[in-house]
Structure formats: C-alpha cells, structure tokens
Write an enzyme that holds these catalytic residues in place. Structure first.
Site, mmCIF file in Angstrom:
data_model
loop_
_atom_site.group_PDB
_atom_site.id
_atom_site.type_symbol
_atom_site.label_atom_id
_atom_site.label_comp_id
_atom_site.label_asym_id
_atom_site.label_seq_id
_atom_site.Cartn_x
_atom_site.Cartn_y
_atom_site.Cartn_z
ATOM 1 N N CYS A 148 -9.545 -18.517 -1.079
ATOM 2 C CA CYS A 148 -9.488 -17.209 -0.415
ATOM 3 C C CYS A 148 -8.115 -16.576 -0.554
ATOM 4 O O CYS A 148 -7.989 -15.427 -0.950
ATOM 5 C CB CYS A 148 -9.850 -17.345 1.058
ATOM 6 S SG CYS A 148 -11.575 -17.818 1.283
ATOM 7 N N HIS A 149 -7.072 -17.301 -0.201
ATOM 8 C CA HIS A 149 -5.751 -16.702 -0.246
ATOM 9 C C HIS A 149 -4.738 -17.610 -0.928
ATOM 10 O O HIS A 149 -3.539 -17.447 -0.760
ATOM 11 C CB HIS A 149 -5.283 -16.328 1.160
ATOM 12 C CG HIS A 149 -6.289 -15.480 1.881
ATOM 13 N ND1 HIS A 149 -7.237 -16.011 2.704
ATOM 14 C CD2 HIS A 149 -6.526 -14.161 1.832
ATOM 15 C CE1 HIS A 149 -8.022 -15.048 3.154
ATOM 16 N NE2 HIS A 149 -7.614 -13.908 2.644
ATOM 17 N N GLY A 150 -5.229 -18.612 -1.643
ATOM 18 C CA GLY A 150 -4.358 -19.397 -2.505
ATOM 19 C C GLY A 150 -3.465 -20.405 -1.812
ATOM 20 O O GLY A 150 -2.276 -20.486 -2.127
ATOM 21 N N TYR B 294 -6.410 -5.359 3.705
ATOM 22 C CA TYR B 294 -6.495 -6.749 3.269
ATOM 23 C C TYR B 294 -5.328 -7.075 2.334
ATOM 24 O O TYR B 294 -4.735 -8.159 2.417
ATOM 25 C CB TYR B 294 -7.825 -6.937 2.548
ATOM 26 C CG TYR B 294 -8.242 -8.357 2.318
ATOM 27 C CD1 TYR B 294 -8.392 -9.242 3.380
ATOM 28 C CD2 TYR B 294 -8.509 -8.827 1.034
ATOM 29 C CE1 TYR B 294 -8.804 -10.537 3.170
ATOM 30 C CE2 TYR B 294 -8.926 -10.126 0.820
ATOM 31 C CZ TYR B 294 -9.074 -10.976 1.883
ATOM 32 O OH TYR B 294 -9.481 -12.261 1.660
ATOM 33 N N ARG B 298 -2.380 -9.941 2.808
ATOM 34 C CA ARG B 298 -2.079 -11.002 1.848
ATOM 35 C C ARG B 298 -0.689 -10.868 1.248
ATOM 36 O O ARG B 298 -0.161 -11.828 0.687
ATOM 37 C CB ARG B 298 -3.104 -10.984 0.717
ATOM 38 C CG ARG B 298 -4.487 -11.313 1.190
ATOM 39 C CD ARG B 298 -5.362 -11.704 0.054
ATOM 40 N NE ARG B 298 -5.416 -10.686 -0.992
ATOM 41 C CZ ARG B 298 -6.281 -10.704 -1.987
ATOM 42 N NH1 ARG B 298 -7.149 -11.672 -2.073
ATOM 43 N NH2 ARG B 298 -6.282 -9.761 -2.891
#
Lengths: 184, 420
Positions: A148-150, B294, B298
C-alpha cells in the site's frame, strides 16, 4: 447575578448567593445528565462483549517447512506464523539495534527462535503485507513488504524502511506441544 | 416582525402568503433577487452542485430500498440491484457517477472562488460553510464507497479508518470504536450505512446556511467589486435561471456520457471482487476525487505528520480569508497572483496524478515537491503577495468596462445611469 433579594444571605459574601449556588448546581446536574445519556449512544459503537471475548485459536505447525509461513486468523486479524531458516535467524540477530526505527532485539520477539509469530497487519494503515507466500515479494530486508505505502519488514517482523511507525506486533501465544501453538 | 407583515399578493395566493409568507420569501430570493449582471459561466457551478446533491439523494433513497447492509449480503444485494431490480443498473450508475460529478462540480466551484477571491471579506463565513460542506461530502463519499463491500471498499475503509490510529495515546482506542471490533467488519458496515444515509441531509442543512450567508451580501463577480446600484444588477429570474438551466443541460449530457457509455471508467475493477479480509489488493487507491489528498498523506514519511498534513490541506482553507491579505478580490487585477494561482491548479492536478501512482521512484520526490507548493501557496505566497504585489487599477463599476468597450460616449465611465 447576585443583585436579587437573596443577596446578603448568611455567609453569602458579596459575590456568592444562594441563587448562584442553585445555578451552578443545576448546571452541573444538567451536564452530568447529558453526559450520562450521551454515553450509551457513544459506547454502542464499541466492540460488544461477544466480540471482545478473548478467543483462542490453535494452529498446527507440522506442515510448515523451514523458510515458509502460513496465515492464521485470530480475533478477525491475520497472524503470520513463519518457520525461519537458520540463516534468517542469524540475519535478524546480526542487526544493530541503532539501525532500527523501532528498536527491539529479535530475542524479545520470539519464544523459539525458529518460529516467528506476528500479527500480519501493517502498522502504517492496516494493509496486509506481502511475503507470507513463496510467490510474493518479501521486500528489501527479506521479511514482508506492504504494497500500500511501501513499508519493508525484516525476518523478525521489524519495520526497516517506509512510513510504518512500529514493528509488527507479537500476539500472546504459547506452545501446546512441539507442533501446536495456541494464539491468545 | 410577525404582526406587521403585509403580503404583496392578492386572492388565494395572498391568503396563503399572509399565513405562510414563504411564497414572498421565495420570490425575493429566487426571482427578484438582484444579481451582478456580469456573472460568467464560472458561476454556474453552485447551482449545479445543489442539483447534484438532489440527484444523489433521490437515487440514494431508491437504492436503499434494495440494498442490504450486512457483510454476508451487501455485495450480493448490489449485484441484485445491477441484474434484477428494474432499472437498478441505471440508478446505481447514476449514483456512482453522480458522486464523481458532484466532486467535479464542487472542485470547479472552489477553484472559481479561489481565483475571484470569493472567500474575502465579507464572505468569510460563506466560504467556511462551503469548506464544511466539502468535509461532509468527503465523509459521505468515503462511507458510501464502503457499502458495496468489494475489495476496494473493504481495504479503502481499512486504510482510512487506520488514519485515526495515528493520533497519539487514544488512536488505537478510537479506531476500535469506529470499527466496533478488531478490524473493519459487519458492525463497521452497518454504521457506515446509517451515517451515509444521514449525512446528505446534514449537507442539505449546511447548504441552506451557505445560501443564507450568500444572500446576505450577494454573489461575488468576475471583477470582484461591489455592485454600485441597480444599473449593475439584474434579477435572478429569468436571467440566471436560464443561464443555470443551460449549464444543467451541458452537465447532464456529460453525466449521461459516463452513465451510459463508460459507467465504470472512474471506478476500480477490484471492487467487483467480494471483500476478503485476508488479501490486500496489490495497489490500493482511493476514488479519484481523494487522490490529491492521498498524495499529500503519502508524501510525508511519518505516519502522524502525514495524517496531519492531509487534514491540514483542507483545514488551511478555513483560514484562507485571513491569509490572503490583498484587498483586491478578483485575480483579474492581480498579475503575479494569477501566475501562482494557475501553478496551484497544475499542482493539484499533479498531486492527483501522483496519488494514483505507486509510492516509488520519481513519484516520491514529485509528491513531496507538489505538497510543499500546495502549502506554500496558502501559507507563504498569498500572505506575501498581499504586501508586495501591486494590483492593476480597478474599474469604477461593473458597468464601466462594458460601456467603454461597447463604444458608449466617453463620459459614461463613472456614473452609468440609464440601464435598469
């Protein structure tokens, strides 16, 4: 406030009166009442006793070969059970603790060095990291990789790189015998 | 106030209005309501957003008649709507694509306000109410996306609810409270359905407040200057009702193109796979309208700070009226502002693109750069421009530039008077 006929009552002083007291007491009772009524409406959203009842799950370890892992379900969460190779154990123990975002020695995360048991939920935003099946990528540190976000986890389930703030948590478990572990 | 009201109508209408003065109220606010005469099509999107809300509520209520909010039946009931319910496919596709179009319209509406300074004094509260509507829309859309209980529904819900676990100390407790269990599950689905049904009506209530605040000072306009009197205004009906209706026609054509020819274009194929708590899809992305936020989440490698930045990207809009110190509203007269503004538009589009890409390689630095510019625009550039930018001279009135351009006598500049 205190300028009514009741001011100057016994022991009242110029600032407080019986009426002030009544205001405050009524207000306080009102607040307690509102809080008491609000609580059921808030608490109904919490997990019920049925959900909270501490469930235990027994996992059969006999089919797992070294270097492989399985995913068990415990309290509606996936739990990774991996039988580590000697190489993986040494790799996990050779790491300098200073190099870890969430420093924890591998010894503190296992009961038997070959069996690593962790909750398989990425501590970032709750995805299930890849790497428990042979076909999946294990990330740069040979443990798990969250797509998902590494986030990269090592063979001890510790976070090494990426946005996740903490290591994969170790659930309560105990070995029933050599080939069975009880979660919870 | 009540007893000295005198109805302007006669006959049956007068009898009714005397007892329920809402007819007069509607006439004053929808018909005679004086509106700046220079509004462009950029001003269509407010009424379009209102119509989109109505479309969503109407299609949503009928969908709720066929939907079952249970983890074992939700996915199946949506498929039943698609295959068995008469016109179910149409209603669901209208609701799905209607959500996207609602956001398109609202985003254009917001960027119009950003360009023409519609958030500036005296419209700060109007603007703030709009930001509250945006937040409510995001909550509603997110919970609605959970309801079909597909893979993206389930994992989207997992990721978003986990945002709250970033809160220090009580975070875990809050997420468990939101879920009603140890993970997203049936209790989560049922409460999301209840709230997804409720929130649109809350939005409708805030829209009413938004309109009350709007009608207090009237619409802003492309020049950003106040109307100087009757010659600068026209009644809302028929001038803007007809303009809004034309815009509605264009809007409905665009919506129909998607509903009938590409109904799943803006969705994810993964959501046609039933939810599986043991398998995370390899590439989780939210719906397109959340992608810029989003990307901001991130862009920041720390969990708590990422969540703070994501919520901050909307919270900053609340204080925008006090960050932009320039007394000139319209970007038309602000040569430097204009450039930064268009850069912001490009920046948000870039953020949306980065949000859709996997978190690796070039996308990480690009996302960070775009996030930095987003915040710099509001927190650094706008406050500084208010001090250092020299705006172009403003026209004396709304009528003036038009009359000049139309070859009117040169003396018509300061006091146009012969227009109704």
């Amino acid at each position: 406030m205190a300028n009514t006929a009741n001011s100057g009552q016994k022991g009242g002083g110029e600032e407080t009166s019986r009426r002030d007291f009544l205001y405050l007491a009524t207000g306080a009772m009102g607040a307690v009442g509102v809080g008491a009524v609000a609580w059921p409406f808030i608490d109904q959203m919490n997990p019920s006793a049925a959900v909270l009842a501490l469930a235990t799950t027994e996992v059969d370890l006999s089919p797992i070969e070294a270097g492989m892992g399985i995913t068990a379900m415990w309290r509606s969460k996936p739990v990774f059970v991996r039988k580590r190779t000697q190489e993986e154990i040494e790799q996990a123990r050779a790491v300098e603790l200073d190099a870890l975002p969430d420093p924890q020695p591998d010894e503190a995360r296992v009961e038997q060095p070959e069996w690593l048991i962790v909750v398989g939920i990425c501590t970032h935003l709750g995805c299930i990291p890849l790497g428990n099946k042979p076909s999946e990528p294990r990330g740069d540190y040979g443990g798990w990789f969250c797509p998902c976000h590494g986030s990269h986890y090592d063979p001890s389930g510790r976070i090494r790189r990426g946005p996740a703030p903490a290591n994969l948590p170790v659930p309560t478990y105990s070995f029933v015998d050599d080939t069975t572990v009880q979660l919870g | 106030m009540a007893s000295d009201y005198k109805t302007p109508y006669s006959g049956v209408l007068g009898w009714l209005d005397d007892r329920l003065p809402v007819i007069n109220f509607a006439d004053q606010h929808l018909r005679f309501y004086p509106t700046p005469k220079n509004l462009t099509y950029a001003w269509n999107f407010g009424s379009l957003a209102g119509i989109a809300l109505v479309i969503m509520i109407v299609t949503g209520i009928v969908l709720a008649m066929h939907y079952t909010p249970h983890e074992a039946h939700a996915f199946g009931s949506v498929e039943k709507i698609m295959r068995d319910v008469n016109y179910g496919w149409l209603l669901r596709y209208l609701h799905m694509n209607g959500a996207s179009f609602f956001f398109i319209v609202v985003y254009i509406h917001i960027f119009r306000g950003l360009y023409y300074g519609s958030y500036k004094e005296p419209r700060e509260v109007l603007w703030g109410l709009g930001v509250i509507i945006l937040l409510l829309m995001m909550g509603t859309a997110f919970m609605g996306y959970t309801l079909p209980w597909g893979q993206m529904s389930f994992w989207g819900a997992t990721v978003i609810t986990n945002l709250f676990s970033a809160i220090p100390v009580v975070g875990e407790e809050i997420t468990r409270w939101l879920w009603g269990g140890f993970a997203v599950g049936n209790p989560t689905l049922q409460r999301f359905f209840a709230l997804h049904y409720l929130l649109p009506f809350v939005i409708a209530a805030v829209v009413v407040l938004h309109l009350v605040a709007l009608h207090r000072y009237g619409s802003n306009n492309p020049l950003g200057i106040n109307p100087k009197g009757k010659q600068d205004q026209i009644p809302f009906h028929p001038y803007y009702t007809i303009k809004d209706l034309f815009g509605l026609g264009v809007f409905l054509i665009a919506l129909s193109v998607f509903v009938f020819f590409a109904p799943n274009y803006m969705g994810h194929a993964d959501n046609y796979i039933p939810a599986d708590p043991l398998v995370t899809p390899p590439h989780i992305v939210p719906e397109w309208y959340f992608l810029p936020f989003y990307a901001i989440l991130r862009a920041i490698p720390d969990k708590l700070l990422g969540v703070v930045a994501m919520f901050g990207s909307i919270a900053v809009l609340f204080v925008l009226p006090w960050l932009d110190r320039s007394p000139v509203r319209s970007g038309k007269f602000r040569p430097i502002f204009k450039q930064f503004y268009w850069l912001l538009v490009a920046d948000v589009i870039l953020l949306g693109y980065v949000g859709a890409m996997p978190p690796e390689g070039i996308w990480i630095p690009l996302g960070r750069l775009a996030t930095a510019y987003y915040f710099a625009y509001f927190l650094v550039i706008l406050p500084l421009l208010g001090i250092f930018e020299r705006p172009k001279p403003l026209p004396n009135s709304i009528s003036e530039p038009v009359l000049k351009g139309g070859g009117q006598p040169a003396g018509a500049t300061a006091k146009p008077m012969d227009k109704a």
